[in-house]
Scaffold this active site. Structure first.
Site, PDB file in Angstrom:
ATOM      1  N   SER A 144       0.866  -1.187   0.000  1.00  0.00           N
ATOM      2  CA  SER A 144       0.000   0.000   0.000  1.00  0.00           C
ATOM      3  C   SER A 144       0.895   1.227   0.000  1.00  0.00           C
ATOM      4  O   SER A 144       2.063   1.142   0.434  1.00  0.00           O
ATOM      5  CB  SER A 144      -0.855   0.015   1.270  1.00  0.00           C
ATOM      6  N   TYR A 157      -2.688  -0.978  10.386  1.00  0.00           N
ATOM      7  CA  TYR A 157      -2.484  -1.180   8.942  1.00  0.00           C
ATOM      8  C   TYR A 157      -1.104  -0.657   8.531  1.00  0.00           C
ATOM      9  O   TYR A 157      -0.375  -1.319   7.786  1.00  0.00           O
ATOM     10  CB  TYR A 157      -3.601  -0.429   8.203  1.00  0.00           C
TER      11      TYR A 157
HETATM   12  C1  BGC Z   1      -6.248   1.720   1.869  1.00  0.00           C
HETATM   13  C2  BGC Z   1      -7.420   2.602   1.549  1.00  0.00           C
HETATM   14  C3  BGC Z   1      -6.973   4.044   1.371  1.00  0.00           C
HETATM   15  C4  BGC Z   1      -5.839   4.117   0.390  1.00  0.00           C
HETATM   16  C5  BGC Z   1      -5.296   5.534   0.206  1.00  0.00           C
HETATM   17  C6  BGC Z   1      -5.172   1.908   0.842  1.00  0.00           C
HETATM   18  O1  BGC Z   1      -4.072   1.120   1.176  1.00  0.00           O
HETATM   19  O2  BGC Z   1      -6.668   0.367   1.873  1.00  0.00           O
HETATM   20  O3  BGC Z   1      -8.385   2.511   2.595  1.00  0.00           O
HETATM   21  O4  BGC Z   1      -8.054   4.831   0.915  1.00  0.00           O
HETATM   22  O5  BGC Z   1      -4.793   3.279   0.812  1.00  0.00           O
HETATM   23  O6  BGC Z   1      -5.076   6.181   1.415  1.00  0.00           O
END
Ligand code: BGC
Length: 256
Positions: A144, A157
């Site tokens: 991410s 996260y």
């Molecule tokens: C997350 C999303 C978020 C995006 C940008 C992703 O990794 O799962 O919830 O909107 O990142 O911030």
């Protein structure tokens, strides 16, 4: 493209969202697929049908990536059904929102288990078989932008994705001599079920899109295309990198 003919790919969390699209795309490129899911059986079945309709083969396996026996089952299924496992896409992931000071231990354990422990031990099982067979391989983690960028309200996260970034960097060095490449794909805001709450909140959505230089959310196809490249022969000398698929979100900064 038939660039993945003869290759076998395992994709976790392939019953919905980004994972489903990746499996479909690798199938169109002629890889044989092991489609993992934990909850969405109907979605995993739809993925399998799409792969078969594209002229390739697929098997659906229910496996919880947080369980050691289940990750072994994924790798074993690839070898028994298709004779190898050449590409591993660690896609299954989740997030839970809470202020840091209110975050329950159970949420921390769950998010870390799915997003970090799962990729760690599934990659271990994947590598052990390749090492025995003296075969090369590809590990592609769906990380991410938050492997790098803060995400207030999502500390668990961020920990998990930051960990995934360092796992990728470490394994680049440990697995390079085995001919196994390791890379991360870091999506930004992609229209998928993980973002349902956001997608239903017009004001929040507009504020987010304002932060994206390309002016739109990403699609699952945007992510799957980069994964297909990393699985292909064109990427055989690419290892140790994170590929942002975020429309420029990570690089953005505004003074109001
Ligand atoms: C997350 C999303 C978020 C995006 C940008 C992703 O990794 O799962 O919830 O909107 O990142 O911030």
């Amino acid at each position: 493209m038939q660039g993945l003919q003869g290759k076998v790919a395992i994709v976790t969390g392939a019953g919905s969202g980004i994972g489903q699209e990746i499996a479909k795309r690798l199938g169109r490129d002629r890889a044989k697929l092991v489609i993992d899911y934990v909850g969405s059986e109907a979605g995993a079945d739809a993925t399998r049908k799409a792969v078969e309709a594209a002229g390739s083969q697929a098997v659906v396996v229910q496996a919880d990536v947080t369980k050691m026996a289940d990750v072994q089952k994924l790798v074993d299924t690839a070898w028994t059904q298709f004779g190898s496992a050449d590409v591993l896409v660690n896609n299954a992931g989740m997030e839970k929102r809470s202020d840091f000071w209110d975050t329950p231990e159970a949420d921390y354990d769950k998010v870390m288990a799915v997003n970090l422990k799962g990729p760690f031990f599934l990659t271990q099982a994947f590598v052990r078989r390749l090492r025995e067979a003296k075969r090369p391989g590809r590990v592609i983690n769906i990380s991410s932008v938050h492997e790098e960028m803060a995400f207030p309200g999502f500390a668990t996260y961020c920990c998990s994705k930051g960990g995934l970034r360092m796992l990728m960097r470490d394994l680049t060095v440990e697995l390079g001599p085995l001919g196994i490449t390791v890379n991360n794909v870091a999506p930004g805001a992609i229209a998928t079920p993980i973002n349902t709450a956001l997608l239903n909140d017009k004001a929040k959505l507009e504020a987010l899109v304002k932060n994206i230089p390309l002016g739109r959310l990403g699609t699952t196809e945007d992510v799957a295309g980069v994964v297909a490249f990393l699985a292909s022969d064109d990427a055989s000398y690419v290892t140790g990198a994170t590929f942002l698929v975020d429309g420029g979100l990570m690089r953005n900064y505004h003074e109001q």
